[in-house]
Design an enzyme around this catalytic site. Structure first.
Site, short mmCIF file in Angstrom:
data_model
loop_
_atom_site.label_atom_id
_atom_site.label_comp_id
_atom_site.label_asym_id
_atom_site.label_seq_id
_atom_site.Cartn_x
_atom_site.Cartn_y
_atom_site.Cartn_z
N SER A 15 89.19 41.84 61.89
CA SER A 15 88.79 40.89 62.94
C SER A 15 89.94 39.92 63.17
O SER A 15 90.79 39.73 62.29
CB SER A 15 87.52 40.15 62.52
OG SER A 15 87.67 39.58 61.24
N GLU A 17 91.22 36.05 64.76
CA GLU A 17 90.81 34.70 65.16
C GLU A 17 91.80 34.10 66.17
O GLU A 17 93.01 34.21 66.00
CB GLU A 17 90.74 33.80 63.92
CG GLU A 17 90.32 32.39 64.24
CD GLU A 17 90.04 31.58 62.99
OE1 GLU A 17 89.31 32.08 62.10
OE2 GLU A 17 90.53 30.45 62.91
N ALA A 51 86.88 20.02 66.26
CA ALA A 51 85.95 19.07 65.63
C ALA A 51 85.60 17.99 66.65
O ALA A 51 86.44 17.56 67.43
CB ALA A 51 86.60 18.45 64.40
N ARG A 107 81.58 22.34 59.38
CA ARG A 107 81.48 20.89 59.55
C ARG A 107 82.58 20.40 60.49
O ARG A 107 82.36 19.57 61.35
CB ARG A 107 81.65 20.20 58.19
CG ARG A 107 81.49 18.69 58.29
CD ARG A 107 82.01 17.99 57.06
NE ARG A 107 83.46 18.11 56.96
CZ ARG A 107 84.18 17.65 55.95
NH1 ARG A 107 83.58 17.08 54.92
NH2 ARG A 107 85.49 17.79 55.95
N ASP A 109 87.01 19.21 60.41
CA ASP A 109 87.79 18.29 59.58
C ASP A 109 87.49 16.84 59.94
O ASP A 109 87.27 16.51 61.09
CB ASP A 109 89.28 18.58 59.76
CG ASP A 109 89.71 19.74 58.88
OD1 ASP A 109 89.19 19.83 57.75
OD2 ASP A 109 90.55 20.53 59.33
N LYS A 167 75.15 26.60 51.41
CA LYS A 167 75.30 27.14 52.77
C LYS A 167 74.59 28.49 52.89
O LYS A 167 73.97 28.79 53.90
CB LYS A 167 76.79 27.28 53.13
CG LYS A 167 77.51 25.94 53.22
CD LYS A 167 78.79 26.01 54.03
CE LYS A 167 80.02 26.15 53.20
NZ LYS A 167 81.26 25.84 53.95
N PHE A 218 100.58 24.25 57.35
CA PHE A 218 99.20 24.73 57.22
C PHE A 218 98.72 24.68 55.77
O PHE A 218 97.60 24.29 55.50
CB PHE A 218 99.08 26.18 57.69
CG PHE A 218 99.11 26.35 59.19
CD1 PHE A 218 99.11 25.26 60.03
CD2 PHE A 218 99.13 27.62 59.76
CE1 PHE A 218 99.13 25.41 61.41
CE2 PHE A 218 99.15 27.79 61.12
CZ PHE A 218 99.15 26.68 61.95
N HIS A 268 89.95 39.37 57.90
CA HIS A 268 89.99 38.52 59.10
C HIS A 268 91.41 37.97 59.25
O HIS A 268 91.95 37.41 58.28
CB HIS A 268 88.99 37.37 58.90
CG HIS A 268 88.80 36.48 60.07
ND1 HIS A 268 88.19 36.88 61.24
CD2 HIS A 268 89.14 35.17 60.28
CE1 HIS A 268 88.15 35.88 62.10
NE2 HIS A 268 88.73 34.83 61.54
C1 FAD Z 1 87.25 30.65 58.43
C2 FAD Z 1 87.41 29.21 58.83
C3 FAD Z 1 87.25 28.84 60.18
C4 FAD Z 1 87.38 27.52 60.58
N1 FAD Z 1 87.22 27.20 61.91
C5 FAD Z 1 87.29 25.91 62.32
C6 FAD Z 1 87.07 25.55 63.68
O1 FAD Z 1 86.82 26.40 64.54
N2 FAD Z 1 87.16 24.25 64.01
C7 FAD Z 1 87.42 23.26 63.09
O2 FAD Z 1 87.46 22.10 63.46
N3 FAD Z 1 87.64 23.58 61.80
C8 FAD Z 1 87.58 24.86 61.39
N4 FAD Z 1 87.77 25.17 60.06
C9 FAD Z 1 88.10 24.11 59.11
C10 FAD Z 1 86.84 23.42 58.54
O3 FAD Z 1 86.14 22.76 59.58
C11 FAD Z 1 87.30 22.41 57.50
O4 FAD Z 1 87.80 23.07 56.37
C12 FAD Z 1 86.29 21.33 57.13
O5 FAD Z 1 86.99 20.30 56.43
C13 FAD Z 1 85.16 21.81 56.24
O6 FAD Z 1 84.30 22.59 56.92
P1 FAD Z 1 83.11 23.37 56.16
O7 FAD Z 1 82.30 24.00 57.19
O8 FAD Z 1 83.61 24.16 55.04
O9 FAD Z 1 82.32 22.06 55.58
P2 FAD Z 1 81.28 21.86 54.41
O10 FAD Z 1 80.69 23.14 53.95
O11 FAD Z 1 80.35 20.79 54.87
O12 FAD Z 1 82.20 21.33 53.22
C14 FAD Z 1 83.03 20.19 53.37
C15 FAD Z 1 83.19 19.51 52.02
O13 FAD Z 1 81.94 18.95 51.62
C16 FAD Z 1 81.48 19.55 50.39
N5 FAD Z 1 80.05 19.79 50.54
C17 FAD Z 1 79.45 20.69 51.37
N6 FAD Z 1 78.12 20.60 51.27
C18 FAD Z 1 77.88 19.64 50.36
C19 FAD Z 1 76.70 19.05 49.83
N7 FAD Z 1 75.48 19.48 50.23
N8 FAD Z 1 76.82 18.06 48.93
C20 FAD Z 1 78.04 17.62 48.55
N9 FAD Z 1 79.21 18.13 49.01
C21 FAD Z 1 79.11 19.12 49.91
C22 FAD Z 1 82.27 20.85 50.24
O14 FAD Z 1 82.43 21.25 48.90
C23 FAD Z 1 83.59 20.48 50.89
O15 FAD Z 1 84.41 19.78 49.99
C24 FAD Z 1 87.67 26.51 59.61
C25 FAD Z 1 87.84 26.86 58.27
C26 FAD Z 1 87.71 28.20 57.87
C27 FAD Z 1 87.90 28.56 56.42
#
Ligand code: FAD
Length: 302
Positions: A15, A17, A51, A107, A109, A167, A218, A268
């Site tokens: 896939s 991106e 974001a 979530r 950044d 998650k 990066f 991916h």
């Molecule tokens: C494959 C991939 C695609 C991405 N695509 C994008 C994109 O399109 N746009 C963009 O802006 N960014 C993107 N990102 C980056 C991503 O948004 C960031 O890494 C962001 O900082 C964390 O997102 P997450 O969804 O992992 O967040 P979360 O899962 O919410 O995690 C964020 C932090 O909070 C902690 N955490 C999570 N849940 C809990 C909880 N219940 N209690 C306590 N701590 C918790 C986690 O351990 C982590 O340290 C991508 C990353 C990856 C790997």
């Protein structure tokens, strides 16, 4: 088609991106790159989402164009930081209308500076909250991000893996990893994730290196390690962009071949909207998969 079903049907799956470009010219170049990658029959392509909704309209346009004009299975990324339920409901409704079946729920950044305040108005704190919202309101297939070298904000890998389990519990049915360059770290992560009972498919994320400064930027941003021997080879080629590209393709090809040999069934690619490196890597992997090079068994060289 839902991504876990595609992964169960095809092997190996590749896939790609992409991110939504800012200009019309950028969109045309992106569509060209995606069209070129289409010949490799990708399992799906994905389009990132800024974001705070910063790319909302552009993400939607690119998602629709790739799905409708190129006929590709598209996974739309969606971030919840700074967003209200209403915002998210509206974009999810548009994605549904466009025929999209797969969402990568993130979530996003944490921004710094003046925009940080506005984003505090968001209604969800973690990706797991977004996953729960999407799966309760819609029938999308939802995936989430995972981090073989832990997320930068996590104190350690164990707590990051607990957040990952949340998650999956919330409804994520597949995971895509952050980019990495050291397969041993990915295998170790996979073992630890399986040990805590997370059983959903995990797709490793691979980025063929195309520029020394860019990969350093990066990896600083996402916390991935570049093995010392690779750093040395990159530095030796710093002033030869073509040689960096060749090294990037060679390294990613070997990395992916090792993953496939270890039993990984899907990869991916972070393409940065360019097709040549990902095409070269996937073409080599497909040749290795489909063509047996005669080995001349029993002959010895003079
Ligand atoms: C494959 C991939 C695609 C991405 N695509 C994008 C994109 O399109 N746009 C963009 O802006 N960014 C993107 N990102 C980056 C991503 O948004 C960031 O890494 C962001 O900082 C964390 O997102 P997450 O969804 O992992 O967040 P979360 O899962 O919410 O995690 C964020 C932090 O909070 C902690 N955490 C999570 N849940 C809990 C909880 N219940 N209690 C306590 N701590 C918790 C986690 O351990 C982590 O340290 C991508 C990353 C990856 C790997």
């Amino acid at each position: 088609m839902r991504i876990p079903d595609i992964l169960a049907r095809d092997r190996p799956c590749f896939s790609f991106e992409f991110f939504p470009p800012k200009t019309e010219g950028g969109v045309a170049a992106l569509m060209m790159a995606a069209a070129q990658l289409r010949s490799l029959a990708p399992a799906f392509v994905s389009v990132t989402y800024g974001a705070g909704g910063s790319t909302r309209a552009r993400t939607l346009d690119v998602v629709k164009a790739m799905h409708h004009e190129l006929g590709l299975e598209v996974m739309a990324h969606l971030t919840c930081i700074g967003a209200t339920r209403r915002d998210l409901y509206a974009i999810l409704t548009e994605l549904k209308k466009a025929g999209i079946e797969n969402i990568l729920a993130l979530r996003g950044d944490q921004p710094s500076g003046p925009s940080a305040e506005a984003l505090e108005l968001g209604e969800f704190r973690h990706a797991s909250d977004l996953i729960r919202f999407v799966t309760s309101e819609f029938d999308f297939c939802v995936g989430a991000a995972c981090y073989p070298e832990k997320h930068l904000e996590s104190p350690d890998l164990a707590s990051d893996i607990s957040a990952l389990a949340a998650k999956v519990e919330a409804g994520a049915s597949f995971l895509i990893s952050q980019l990495f360059f050291d397969n041993a770290r990915f295998y170790d992560f996979l073992r630890r994730v399986r040990d805590v009972g997370i059983g959903v498919p995990i797709i490793p994320g691979i980025m063929p290196i195309t520029s020394v400064d860019q990969v350093k930027r990066f990896t600083t941003m996402c916390g991935a390690t570049i093995p010392a021997s690779l750093v040395r080879e990159l530095e030796d080629r710093r002033d030869q962009p073509e040689a960096v590209l060749d090294l990037g393709v060679a390294y990613a090809t070997l990395q992916c071949a090792d993953l496939l040999a270890a039993g990984v069934s899907a990869i991916h690619f972070y393409t940065l909207n360019r097709s040549p490196a990902a095409r070269a890597v996937v073409s080599a992997l497909l040749v290795a998969e489909r063509i047996r090079v005669p080995r001349g068994v029993g002959t010895s060289l003079p």
